[in-house]
Motif scaffolding. Sequence first.
Motif, PDB file in Angstrom:
ATOM      1  N   HIS A  31       0.812  -1.212   0.000  1.00 10.76           N
ATOM      2  CA  HIS A  31       0.000   0.000   0.000  1.00 10.76           C
ATOM      3  C   HIS A  31       0.847   1.265   0.000  1.00 10.76           C
ATOM      4  CE1 HIS A  31      -4.111  -1.470  -0.003  1.00 10.76           C
ATOM      5  NE2 HIS A  31      -3.617  -2.540   0.577  1.00 10.76           N
ATOM      6  N   GLN A  32       2.065   1.184   0.483  1.00 10.44           N
ATOM      7  CA  GLN A  32       2.966   2.319   0.302  1.00 10.44           C
ATOM      8  C   GLN A  32       3.262   2.538  -1.187  1.00 10.44           C
ATOM      9  OE1 GLN A  32       6.034   0.991   3.278  1.00 10.44           O
ATOM     10  NE2 GLN A  32       5.980   3.145   3.864  1.00 10.44           N
ATOM     11  N   ILE A  33       3.415   1.444  -1.905  1.00  9.45           N
ATOM     12  CA  ILE A  33       3.637   1.541  -3.355  1.00  9.45           C
ATOM     13  C   ILE A  33       2.401   2.116  -4.029  1.00  9.45           C
ATOM     14  CG2 ILE A  33       3.981   0.195  -5.470  1.00  9.45           C
ATOM     15  CD1 ILE A  33       5.702  -1.732  -3.750  1.00  9.45           C
ATOM     16  N   TYR A  34       1.212   1.624  -3.652  1.00  9.57           N
ATOM     17  CA  TYR A  34      -0.024   2.120  -4.249  1.00  9.57           C
ATOM     18  C   TYR A  34      -0.187   3.628  -4.022  1.00  9.57           C
ATOM     19  CZ  TYR A  34      -1.523  -2.791  -4.465  1.00  9.57           C
ATOM     20  OH  TYR A  34      -1.627  -4.130  -4.717  1.00  9.57           O
ATOM     21  N   GLU A  35       0.230   4.078  -2.830  1.00  7.55           N
ATOM     22  CA  GLU A  35       0.035   5.484  -2.467  1.00  7.55           C
ATOM     23  C   GLU A  35       1.129   6.387  -3.024  1.00  7.55           C
ATOM     24  OE1 GLU A  35      -0.158   5.163   1.739  1.00  7.55           O
ATOM     25  OE2 GLU A  35      -2.171   4.282   1.741  1.00  7.55           O
ATOM     26  N   GLY A  36       2.104   5.805  -3.723  1.00  9.05           N
ATOM     27  CA  GLY A  36       3.153   6.617  -4.327  1.00  9.05           C
ATOM     28  C   GLY A  36       4.264   7.011  -3.382  1.00  9.05           C
TER      29      GLY A  36
END
Length: 252
Positions: A31-36
């Motif tokens: 989710h860190q990746i999803y959130e940029g």
Amino acid sequence: MSSQPEAHPVSLSSRRARADQARQVADVLRHQIYEGTYDRALPAEAELAAEFFVSRNTIREALAVLKAEGLIDRGTKVGTHVAARKYNHGLDALVGLKETFKDYGDVRNEVRAVQRLSAPPAVARKLALEPGSQVVFIERLRYLADLPLSLDLTYLAPDIGDQVIGHPLEDNDIFALIERVSGRRLGGAGLALEAISADPHSAAALQIPAGSALLMAERLTSLDDGTPVDLEYIRMRGDRITMRGNLVRRDA
């Protein structure tokens, strides 16, 4: 004078199985990746191990999970990089895909089928029609630029549907067309969302391997007077779309 106990960072317990710790790390990183959070490159293994208070072997297992999902690429000399972007699809407003992704790029539709047919009993019931009534059926493969994102099967009430298909479907959201031809606003929709595996036909259309994860939505949309007009079955690529919403706790 009482003293406060010294605060210590909460770590992932070393007593837990490494696979369990790796799953926990992968969930946060995903989710860190999803959130940029990470523009392109992820931190080094040692840095991630310190951040999560786990071993580098645990970090390697977590990254292996994300690589298997196609979310990251890894190499001995190039490090760990984000491989695929995911797009947020909100759950807080009734909007079409073109409106949803307006900040990401142009949405276009490949219209695969347009026909009038006798509604299956379940479809007729949801659209508040008599059994055997005619409905307008539309199948569209929906792209963001050149990326196929969803396969939409739509059943429209006949009075609305006959007018909708008189307009270009390639570059218009059906929601916008319904409001245009009816002269009414859409009021709301009921939504059911579940995870399914892509059948070979859907996988080929969406350009993903058979068995890949899909988000499957059934959405029944009504006009502002409560009249149901649009029943959709939408297959969305689980590797490219994240459903997001804000929830408010109500009194019991």
